[in-house]
Design a protein around this motif. Structure first.
Motif, PDB file in Angstrom:
ATOM      1  N   SER A 239       0.900  -1.163   0.000  1.00 11.91           N
ATOM      2  CA  SER A 239       0.000   0.000   0.000  1.00 11.91           C
ATOM      3  C   SER A 239       0.926   1.198   0.000  1.00 11.91           C
ATOM      4  O   SER A 239       1.603   1.463   0.991  1.00 11.91           O
ATOM      5  CB  SER A 239      -0.874   0.021   1.251  1.00 11.91           C
ATOM      6  OG  SER A 239      -1.567  -1.196   1.357  1.00 11.91           O
TER       7      SER A 239
ATOM      8  N   ALA B 269      -0.539  -4.679   4.349  1.00 11.34           N
ATOM      9  CA  ALA B 269      -1.036  -4.024   3.139  1.00 11.34           C
ATOM     10  C   ALA B 269      -2.562  -4.065   3.199  1.00 11.34           C
ATOM     11  O   ALA B 269      -3.134  -4.906   3.908  1.00 11.34           O
ATOM     12  CB  ALA B 269      -0.547  -4.757   1.902  1.00 11.34           C
ATOM     13  N   ILE B 270      -3.219  -3.180   2.452  1.00 10.10           N
ATOM     14  CA  ILE B 270      -4.691  -3.137   2.517  1.00 10.10           C
ATOM     15  C   ILE B 270      -5.307  -4.460   2.063  1.00 10.10           C
ATOM     16  O   ILE B 270      -6.254  -4.959   2.680  1.00 10.10           O
ATOM     17  CB  ILE B 270      -5.274  -1.920   1.749  1.00 10.10           C
ATOM     18  CG1 ILE B 270      -6.798  -1.873   1.924  1.00 10.10           C
ATOM     19  CG2 ILE B 270      -4.877  -1.923   0.275  1.00 10.10           C
ATOM     20  CD1 ILE B 270      -7.455  -0.608   1.418  1.00 10.10           C
TER      21      ILE B 270
ATOM     22  N   GLN C 162       3.924   4.822   2.756  1.00  6.00           N
ATOM     23  CA  GLN C 162       3.494   3.430   2.578  1.00  6.00           C
ATOM     24  C   GLN C 162       2.983   2.854   3.887  1.00  6.00           C
ATOM     25  O   GLN C 162       3.128   3.471   4.936  1.00  6.00           O
ATOM     26  CB  GLN C 162       4.635   2.595   2.040  1.00  6.00           C
ATOM     27  CG  GLN C 162       5.856   2.556   2.935  1.00  6.00           C
ATOM     28  CD  GLN C 162       7.022   1.847   2.271  1.00  6.00           C
ATOM     29  OE1 GLN C 162       6.824   0.951   1.468  1.00  6.00           O
ATOM     30  NE2 GLN C 162       8.234   2.253   2.592  1.00  6.00           N
ATOM     31  N   THR C 163       2.416   1.670   3.807  1.00  6.20           N
ATOM     32  CA  THR C 163       1.910   1.054   5.032  1.00  6.20           C
ATOM     33  C   THR C 163       3.075   0.696   5.954  1.00  6.20           C
ATOM     34  O   THR C 163       4.143   0.308   5.499  1.00  6.20           O
ATOM     35  CB  THR C 163       1.052  -0.190   4.737  1.00  6.20           C
ATOM     36  OG1 THR C 163       0.544  -0.676   5.990  1.00  6.20           O
ATOM     37  CG2 THR C 163       1.837  -1.303   4.068  1.00  6.20           C
ATOM     38  N   GLN C 164       2.827   0.847   7.236  1.00  7.63           N
ATOM     39  CA  GLN C 164       3.856   0.532   8.231  1.00  7.63           C
ATOM     40  C   GLN C 164       3.661  -0.884   8.780  1.00  7.63           C
ATOM     41  O   GLN C 164       4.455  -1.351   9.580  1.00  7.63           O
ATOM     42  CB  GLN C 164       3.806   1.554   9.375  1.00  7.63           C
ATOM     43  CG  GLN C 164       4.079   2.973   8.917  1.00  7.63           C
ATOM     44  CD  GLN C 164       5.454   3.111   8.273  1.00  7.63           C
ATOM     45  OE1 GLN C 164       6.469   2.818   8.886  1.00  7.63           O
ATOM     46  NE2 GLN C 164       5.496   3.532   7.001  1.00  7.63           N
TER      47      GLN C 164
ATOM     48  N   ASP D 212       1.909   7.977   5.338  1.00  3.24           N
ATOM     49  CA  ASP D 212       1.988   6.551   5.693  1.00  3.24           C
ATOM     50  C   ASP D 212       0.604   6.010   6.076  1.00  3.24           C
ATOM     51  O   ASP D 212      -0.293   6.762   6.446  1.00  3.24           O
ATOM     52  CB  ASP D 212       2.979   6.343   6.844  1.00  3.24           C
ATOM     53  CG  ASP D 212       4.420   6.447   6.367  1.00  3.24           C
ATOM     54  OD1 ASP D 212       4.644   6.276   5.149  1.00  3.24           O
ATOM     55  OD2 ASP D 212       5.307   6.700   7.194  1.00  3.24           O
ATOM     56  N   PHE D 213       0.473   4.711   5.985  1.00  3.99           N
ATOM     57  CA  PHE D 213      -0.778   4.030   6.336  1.00  3.99           C
ATOM     58  C   PHE D 213      -0.519   2.962   7.391  1.00  3.99           C
ATOM     59  O   PHE D 213       0.615   2.519   7.573  1.00  3.99           O
ATOM     60  CB  PHE D 213      -1.371   3.274   5.142  1.00  3.99           C
ATOM     61  CG  PHE D 213      -1.452   4.034   3.872  1.00  3.99           C
ATOM     62  CD1 PHE D 213      -2.421   5.010   3.689  1.00  3.99           C
ATOM     63  CD2 PHE D 213      -0.577   3.756   2.826  1.00  3.99           C
ATOM     64  CE1 PHE D 213      -2.508   5.701   2.495  1.00  3.99           C
ATOM     65  CE2 PHE D 213      -0.665   4.438   1.628  1.00  3.99           C
ATOM     66  CZ  PHE D 213      -1.624   5.413   1.466  1.00  3.99           C
ATOM     67  N   SER D 214      -1.616   2.505   7.998  1.00  9.00           N
ATOM     68  CA  SER D 214      -1.549   1.329   8.866  1.00  9.00           C
ATOM     69  C   SER D 214      -2.896   0.625   8.765  1.00  9.00           C
ATOM     70  O   SER D 214      -3.939   1.274   8.737  1.00  9.00           O
ATOM     71  CB  SER D 214      -1.301   1.762  10.308  1.00  9.00           C
ATOM     72  OG  SER D 214      -1.659   0.703  11.172  1.00  9.00           O
ATOM     73  N   PHE D 215      -2.857  -0.684   8.671  1.00 10.30           N
ATOM     74  CA  PHE D 215      -4.119  -1.437   8.592  1.00 10.30           C
ATOM     75  C   PHE D 215      -4.241  -2.497   9.674  1.00 10.30           C
ATOM     76  O   PHE D 215      -5.249  -3.192   9.736  1.00 10.30           O
ATOM     77  CB  PHE D 215      -4.275  -2.074   7.203  1.00 10.30           C
ATOM     78  CG  PHE D 215      -4.452  -1.049   6.130  1.00 10.30           C
ATOM     79  CD1 PHE D 215      -5.684  -0.442   5.924  1.00 10.30           C
ATOM     80  CD2 PHE D 215      -3.372  -0.650   5.357  1.00 10.30           C
ATOM     81  CE1 PHE D 215      -5.837   0.541   4.962  1.00 10.30           C
ATOM     82  CE2 PHE D 215      -3.515   0.330   4.391  1.00 10.30           C
ATOM     83  CZ  PHE D 215      -4.752   0.925   4.190  1.00 10.30           C
TER      84      PHE D 215
ATOM     85  N   THR E 214      -8.967   5.289   4.809  1.00 11.17           N
ATOM     86  CA  THR E 214      -7.565   5.434   5.211  1.00 11.17           C
ATOM     87  C   THR E 214      -6.714   5.795   3.989  1.00 11.17           C
ATOM     88  O   THR E 214      -5.861   6.677   4.044  1.00 11.17           O
ATOM     89  CB  THR E 214      -7.063   4.097   5.827  1.00 11.17           C
ATOM     90  OG1 THR E 214      -7.914   3.781   6.923  1.00 11.17           O
ATOM     91  CG2 THR E 214      -5.634   4.188   6.292  1.00 11.17           C
TER      92      THR E 214
END
Ligand code: KG4
Ligand code: ZN
Length: 356
Positions: free
Chosen positions: A153, A174-175, A169-171, A220-223, A272
């Protein structure tokens, strides 16, 4: 310029042929053979099974891609292959096949970044393949790239071809991975992302408010938080505590509850991404935004992007959102047209952790 693309980074053995036209690229063929059914009973991709399936499928898939395109080897100007990121055993089969063919057929070989290729499929604007309806126009630079796949992501800002900056990017997950894990909690069939996406369309997205992580990196993202929140919610609705096996929760949830959980999750996961896309749009004012990766097929993501962005988005054909060889050929075509140095077919190695 006619390029054959070979993709084998996960559980899809794929090949496609792309040719450059006056305005954008033309898709001549796209053949995808998936070992998904063999992984279904395990609820996830088993690397050894995927690699063995690639060995069986790779040559027939490549030959089919050439036949469908109406091409012989004489028509092919270069071979592009996914070098990474992906599963090492899976990548090896595609790369070894491509190296061998490049030597035997005396063709230049282009090493391709899988994630970048997911975005480059957006440059295909014509299709000779039935059932694959491409975009009508090519993306323009500066371009914002949004990668939403099972492994990545990411938000990427492109000033021009091959001139880009990774914004964030995701930490953690991924989504697509979060979609797949939520599917397991809901007892939905593998592959989970598509199942959650479909079920979400029948549920109420406001039924269960779920948390969105605050990140220190602007883009950045987190899922992992929303994924855990779904698990806790399912436990609460089922009247069980965290010690209860998660794979038994689905049996205790009603169909309406499952649909509402799927819708609430899809809403929050997509928001998100879309929050950050909007932020990046405001900061960088790109001329176009391109989406790539399996989750690009998700309707909730498309709905929110349409609602929140002032520019109309075009998407790759549904069949080109997931892993395929055409996307690899598309990026290879630009590399060849722009005079990129070909890889050495005697030494090219796989890069399982390749990033943008
Ligand atoms: O890009 P992709 O085919 O493979 C990777 O490079 O990871 O993406 C696969 C991911 C999986 O996690 C899958 O569950 C998800 O994309 N996916 C979807 C949909 N179709 C595939 N997620 C949400 N909605 C969909 N329609
Ligand atoms: Zn992919």
């Amino acid at each position: 310029m006619t390029i054959l693309g070979i993709e084998s980074s996960c559980d899809e053995t794929a090949a496609g042929v792309v040719r450059n036209g006056d305005d954008g690229l033309t898709l001549l063929s796209s053949v995808v053979s998936s070992s998904m059914d063999l992984h279904a009973k395990y609820g996830g991709v088993i690397p050894e099974i995927a690699a063995r399936s690639h060995i069986e499928a790779i040559m027939p898939v490549i030959q089919q891609a050439l036949d469908d395109a109406g091409c012989t080897w004489d028509d092919i100007d270069g071979i592009a292959v996914t070098q990474g990121a992906g599963l090492i055993g899976s990548l090896l089969i595609g790369v070894l096949a491509a190296r061998t063919l490049a030597i035997a057929k005396k063709k230049p070989l282009y090493a391709i970044n899988h994630v970048e290729a997911h975005l480059y499929v957006n440059f295909i604007t014509e299709s000779k393949v039935e059932n694959i309806q491409p975009r009508s126009t090519q993306p323009e630079f500066p371009m914002l790239g949004v990668i939403v796949s099972g492994g990545h992501s990411q938000l990427v800002y492109f000033k021009d071809h091959f001139d880009y900056t990774l914004l964030g990017q995701t930490q953690d997950d991924a989504i697509g991975e979060a979609y797949d894990k939520v599917a397991k909690v809901l007892g939905l069939p593998y592959p989970g992302g598509v199942s959650v996406s479909r079920l979400a369309e029948t549920g109420n997205e406001a039924a269960y408010p779920l948390p969105k992580a605050r990140m220190s990196g602007k883009y950045d993202f987190s899922f992992s938080g929303v994924k855990t929140a779904v698990l806790r919610l399912a436990q609460e609705l089922a009247g069980k505590d965290h010690s209860f096996p998660s794979f038994e929760l689905a049996a205790l949830l009603s169909d309406a509850q499952k649909a509402d959980i799927a819708a609430s999750f899809a809403f929050t996961a997509c928001e998100t991404i879309v929050d950050k896309v909007r932020l990046a749009y405001d900061e960088f004012q790109p001329k176009s935004i391109v989406i790539g990766g399996g989750v690009a097929a998700d309707r909730e993501l498309r709905r929110q992007l349409a609602e929140r962005l002032p520019l109309a988005l075009e998407y790759p054909a549904m069949k080109l959102c997931g892993d395929n060889g055409a996307m690899v050929a598309a990026l290879g075509c630009f590399k060849a047209m722009r005079g990129a140095d070909p890889a050495d077919p005697y030494t090219l190695e796989v890069m399982p952790n390749l990033s943008m």
